[in-house]
Design a protein around this motif. Sequence first.
Motif, PDB file in Angstrom:
ATOM      1  N   UNK A 167       0.807  -1.223   0.000  1.00 42.06           N
ATOM      2  CA  UNK A 167       0.000   0.000   0.000  1.00 42.06           C
ATOM      3  C   UNK A 167       0.839   1.271   0.000  1.00 42.06           C
ATOM      4  N   UNK A 168       2.065   1.189   0.524  1.00 38.43           N
ATOM      5  CA  UNK A 168       2.945   2.355   0.579  1.00 38.43           C
ATOM      6  C   UNK A 168       4.369   1.880   0.417  1.00 38.43           C
ATOM      7  N   UNK A 169       5.151   2.632  -0.346  1.00 42.62           N
ATOM      8  CA  UNK A 169       6.548   2.286  -0.605  1.00 42.62           C
ATOM      9  C   UNK A 169       7.443   3.398  -0.104  1.00 42.62           C
ATOM     10  N   UNK A 170       8.562   3.032   0.443  1.00 36.83           N
ATOM     11  CA  UNK A 170       9.545   3.989   0.930  1.00 36.83           C
ATOM     12  C   UNK A 170      10.572   3.260   1.749  1.00 36.83           C
ATOM     13  N   UNK A 171      11.115   3.926   2.735  1.00 42.61           N
ATOM     14  CA  UNK A 171      12.053   3.281   3.648  1.00 42.61           C
ATOM     15  C   UNK A 171      11.333   2.167   4.403  1.00 42.61           C
ATOM     16  N   UNK A 172      10.094   2.446   4.784  1.00 44.52           N
ATOM     17  CA  UNK A 172       9.214   1.446   5.388  1.00 44.52           C
ATOM     18  C   UNK A 172       8.071   1.204   4.426  1.00 44.52           C
ATOM     19  N   UNK A 173       7.554  -0.004   4.443  1.00 44.72           N
ATOM     20  CA  UNK A 173       6.431  -0.364   3.589  1.00 44.72           C
ATOM     21  C   UNK A 173       5.194  -0.551   4.448  1.00 44.72           C
ATOM     22  N   UNK A 174       4.029  -0.191   3.922  1.00 43.59           N
ATOM     23  CA  UNK A 174       2.767  -0.522   4.575  1.00 43.59           C
ATOM     24  C   UNK A 174       2.138  -1.601   3.712  1.00 43.59           C
ATOM     25  N   UNK A 175       1.877  -2.737   4.336  1.00 38.62           N
ATOM     26  CA  UNK A 175       1.273  -3.845   3.614  1.00 38.62           C
ATOM     27  C   UNK A 175      -0.026  -4.248   4.292  1.00 38.62           C
ATOM     28  N   UNK A 176      -0.960  -4.808   3.498  1.00 37.21           N
ATOM     29  CA  UNK A 176      -2.261  -5.201   4.029  1.00 37.21           C
ATOM     30  C   UNK A 176      -2.455  -6.693   3.796  1.00 37.21           C
ATOM     31  N   UNK A 177      -2.808  -7.399   4.856  1.00 38.13           N
ATOM     32  CA  UNK A 177      -3.059  -8.831   4.783  1.00 38.13           C
ATOM     33  C   UNK A 177      -4.370  -9.070   4.031  1.00 38.13           C
ATOM     34  N   UNK A 178      -4.371 -10.014   3.077  1.00 35.00           N
ATOM     35  CA  UNK A 178      -5.588 -10.324   2.327  1.00 35.00           C
ATOM     36  C   UNK A 178      -6.586 -11.100   3.169  1.00 35.00           C
ATOM     37  N   UNK A 179      -6.122 -11.829   4.174  1.00 35.76           N
ATOM     38  CA  UNK A 179      -7.008 -12.662   4.981  1.00 35.76           C
ATOM     39  C   UNK A 179      -7.831 -11.848   5.970  1.00 35.76           C
ATOM     40  N   UNK A 180      -7.171 -10.948   6.720  1.00 34.19           N
ATOM     41  CA  UNK A 180      -7.877 -10.221   7.781  1.00 34.19           C
ATOM     42  C   UNK A 180      -7.941  -8.707   7.553  1.00 34.19           C
ATOM     43  N   UNK A 181      -7.372  -8.194   6.466  1.00 29.42           N
ATOM     44  CA  UNK A 181      -7.351  -6.760   6.124  1.00 29.42           C
ATOM     45  C   UNK A 181      -6.593  -5.894   7.124  1.00 29.42           C
ATOM     46  N   UNK A 182      -5.775  -6.484   7.971  1.00 31.42           N
ATOM     47  CA  UNK A 182      -4.948  -5.733   8.914  1.00 31.42           C
ATOM     48  C   UNK A 182      -3.776  -5.115   8.149  1.00 31.42           C
ATOM     49  N   UNK A 183      -3.475  -3.849   8.458  1.00 32.95           N
ATOM     50  CA  UNK A 183      -2.348  -3.165   7.830  1.00 32.95           C
ATOM     51  C   UNK A 183      -1.189  -3.130   8.809  1.00 32.95           C
ATOM     52  N   UNK A 184       0.011  -3.363   8.285  1.00 31.10           N
ATOM     53  CA  UNK A 184       1.184  -3.304   9.145  1.00 31.10           C
ATOM     54  C   UNK A 184       2.334  -2.655   8.406  1.00 31.10           C
ATOM     55  N   UNK A 185       3.268  -2.140   9.205  1.00 29.20           N
ATOM     56  CA  UNK A 185       4.456  -1.483   8.686  1.00 29.20           C
ATOM     57  C   UNK A 185       5.621  -2.451   8.781  1.00 29.20           C
ATOM     58  N   UNK A 186       6.441  -2.507   7.735  1.00 29.19           N
ATOM     59  CA  UNK A 186       7.598  -3.387   7.721  1.00 29.19           C
ATOM     60  C   UNK A 186       8.733  -2.675   6.980  1.00 29.19           C
ATOM     61  N   UNK A 187       9.956  -2.844   7.459  1.00 28.33           N
ATOM     62  CA  UNK A 187      11.110  -2.209   6.820  1.00 28.33           C
ATOM     63  C   UNK A 187      11.403  -2.894   5.488  1.00 28.33           C
ATOM     64  N   UNK A 188      11.991  -2.135   4.571  1.00 33.17           N
ATOM     65  CA  UNK A 188      12.307  -2.663   3.235  1.00 33.17           C
ATOM     66  C   UNK A 188      13.199  -3.904   3.320  1.00 33.17           C
ATOM     67  N   UNK A 189      14.233  -3.845   4.128  1.00 26.32           N
ATOM     68  CA  UNK A 189      15.154  -4.978   4.244  1.00 26.32           C
ATOM     69  C   UNK A 189      14.435  -6.227   4.759  1.00 26.32           C
ATOM     70  N   UNK A 190      13.540  -6.037   5.716  1.00 24.72           N
ATOM     71  CA  UNK A 190      12.777  -7.157   6.268  1.00 24.72           C
ATOM     72  C   UNK A 190      11.831  -7.735   5.218  1.00 24.72           C
ATOM     73  N   UNK A 191      11.169  -6.887   4.438  1.00 26.46           N
ATOM     74  CA  UNK A 191      10.265  -7.343   3.393  1.00 26.46           C
ATOM     75  C   UNK A 191      11.032  -8.124   2.327  1.00 26.46           C
ATOM     76  N   UNK A 192      12.173  -7.618   1.906  1.00 29.87           N
ATOM     77  CA  UNK A 192      12.977  -8.303   0.900  1.00 29.87           C
ATOM     78  C   UNK A 192      13.465  -9.653   1.410  1.00 29.87           C
TER      79      UNK A 192
END
Length: 66
Positions: free
Chosen positions: A27-52
Amino acid sequence: MPIKFEIGEVVELKKNHPCGGNTFEIMRIGMDFRIKCFTCDKQLWIERAELERRLKKHISKDEAKK
């Protein structure tokens, strides 16, 4: 070199969310990413390195909603 991500893209992660889902929409790109779970629609923040590090594969939206 960083992996290319786009807003609206769907990714599958190696580690499941506590609800049991492992597919997320970016949902959002940058130093931190905001991603949304398809199962429960919860949004969370995760660092780029962690996501990769957790990335399993890029998948299409149609495939994710099944």
